[in-house]
Design a protein around this motif. Structure first.
Motif, short mmCIF file in Angstrom:
data_model
loop_
_atom_site.label_atom_id
_atom_site.label_comp_id
_atom_site.label_asym_id
_atom_site.label_seq_id
_atom_site.Cartn_x
_atom_site.Cartn_y
_atom_site.Cartn_z
N TYR A 7 -18.39 -5.68 33.35
CA TYR A 7 -18.41 -6.89 34.17
C TYR A 7 -19.36 -6.78 35.37
O TYR A 7 -19.31 -7.59 36.28
N PHE A 10 -21.59 -9.80 36.18
CA PHE A 10 -20.76 -10.90 36.69
C PHE A 10 -20.39 -10.66 38.15
O PHE A 10 -20.48 -11.56 38.98
N THR A 35 -20.22 -24.09 37.15
CA THR A 35 -19.86 -22.92 36.35
C THR A 35 -18.59 -23.17 35.56
O THR A 35 -18.52 -22.91 34.36
N LEU A 39 -18.42 -23.19 31.60
CA LEU A 39 -17.54 -22.16 31.05
C LEU A 39 -16.49 -22.79 30.14
O LEU A 39 -16.21 -22.31 29.05
N LEU A 43 -16.08 -21.97 26.26
CA LEU A 43 -14.83 -21.40 25.75
C LEU A 43 -14.21 -22.34 24.72
O LEU A 43 -13.46 -21.91 23.85
N LEU B 41 -17.42 -11.71 26.03
CA LEU B 41 -16.81 -12.38 27.19
C LEU B 41 -17.40 -11.96 28.55
O LEU B 41 -17.73 -12.83 29.36
N PRO B 42 -17.55 -10.64 28.81
CA PRO B 42 -18.11 -10.26 30.11
C PRO B 42 -19.50 -10.86 30.34
O PRO B 42 -19.77 -11.42 31.41
N LEU B 45 -19.26 -14.69 30.99
CA LEU B 45 -18.85 -15.04 32.34
C LEU B 45 -20.06 -14.98 33.28
O LEU B 45 -20.30 -15.90 34.07
N MET B 48 -22.55 -17.84 32.55
CA MET B 48 -22.09 -19.14 33.03
C MET B 48 -22.22 -19.28 34.54
O MET B 48 -22.60 -20.32 35.06
N LEU B 49 -21.90 -18.19 35.23
CA LEU B 49 -22.05 -18.22 36.69
C LEU B 49 -23.52 -18.40 37.05
O LEU B 49 -23.87 -19.13 37.98
#
Lengths: 172, 160
Positions: A7, A10, A35, A39, A43, B41-42, B45, B48-49
């Motif tokens: 992550y 992110f 966002t 998102l 999803l 997924l990571p 995220l 998208m940000l």
């Protein structure tokens, strides 16, 4: 720790957002809203795509895919790839897992590169927007040049990259 | 929204057919779908940000002023960089392009911008690398940049 590392990007962006929020709150709010919106869209679209990819993985026989997208598929390979890319929905990065699956099932590198190129050029829903915003001449130039270019790129990539080598990183 | 409905119907129908034919295969399919989802997924995220950040920082006015009629080669460079870095949902790309042209941006520059937005992804490069390996991912993005520049040149010759 390993999980956290995944992550990393992110978290870096999140810190960036906090900095922006400190400087200008309305831009930060706008970012959060945009966002959340994209998102949510993603999803929403991803689960059925991954389920379809998973099912294809289980049911499609290697031999039949080789026939349609393998080294010797010829004109079928072009047509089959084009149809796949035209009905596609979503951004290019969704095409990556699909492309790897096709590669794993015996599609040749040429058609994978062509598939990714076509995905970014001839997606049917997006073509409608392109046509209404820029007209026929622009859209047709884009389609024919894009497809021709990516087909030739595919032939070149095929000479450089080996199927097995690309599959080392497989995620499917 | 429509593509969502179509995708969900397709997935449901095939899932039912698959389940009737072979329960084990269906279970394995669902497990691999879940694994794929967890793996991306990571990155997703982060992507998208990034989309949110680019869209809120770049206003059409701002972009148009950078790649206007007289921006020439430098405008070309700017729009290539911008299109490669930014990430905009594909159905927004062309309406956005139109807005830019109406705001005074030049068509070839906008063509590069739109084409790179759709085909080049620096924001998604980490994800692409994980899937295809570094060399292939870089080469594919490079080829997409070349394609976009050539396309802009054709647009310049044919339409301007």
């Amino acid at each position: 720790m390993k999980k956290l590392k995944r992550y990393r990007l992110f978290l870096v962006l999140l810190v960036g957002l906090l900095v922006i929020a400190y400087i200008n709150q309305s831009i930060a709010m706008n970012t959060i809203q945009l966002t959340a919106e994209s998102l949510w869209n993603m999803l929403f679209l991803l689960p059925p795509i991954f389920i379809l990819v998973g099912l294809l993985d289980q049911w499609i026989k290697k031999e039949s895919l080789i026939k349609y997208m393998g080294d010797k598929s010829g004109i079928y390979g072009i047509l089959f790839t084009l149809i796949l890319a035209t009905v596609a929905a979503g951004p290019l990065y969704i095409a990556f897992p699909i492309a790897v699956l096709l590669l794993k099932k015996g599609a040749s590198v040429r058609y994978i590169v062509f598939f990714l190129g076509a995905w970014s050029t001839v997606k049917l829903p997006v073509l409608v927007y392109e046509f209404t915003s820029f007209g026929a001449k622009f859209t047709l130039t884009h389609i024919f040049f894009g497809l021709g270019f990516y087909y030739i790129a595919g032939i070149l990539f095929e000479k450089i990259y080996d199927r097995q080598n690309l599959l080392k990183n497989e995620i499917v | 929204m429509l593509s969502g409905i179509i995708l969900y119907s397709l997935a449901t129908i095939y899932l039912i057919i698959s389940f009737k034919k072979n329960k084990l295969k269906t279970k394995l399919a669902l497990i691999s779908a879940w694994k794929m989802f967890r793996k991306v997924l990571p990155d997703l995220l982060a992507i998208m940000l990034f989309v949110g950040l680019t869209l809120s920082l770049l206003s059409p006015d701002l972009i148009s002023s950078v790649i206007g009629e007289n921006s020439g080669l430098l405008g070309m460079v700017y729009s290539t960089i911008l299109g490669s870095v930014a990430l905009v949902p594909s159905f927004i790309v062309f309406p956005l392009g139109r807005t830019l042209v109406q705001n005074g941006a030049a068509l070839p520059q906008v063509a590069v911008l739109m084409s790179t937005l759709m085909s080049v992804g620096l924001a998604t490069l980490t994800m692409e690398q994980k899937i295809f390996g570094r060399s292939f991912a870089y080469a594919r993005n490079a080829s997409a940049i070349i394609m976009s520049l050539l396309f802009a040149w054709i647009v310049w010759v044919v339409m301007v």
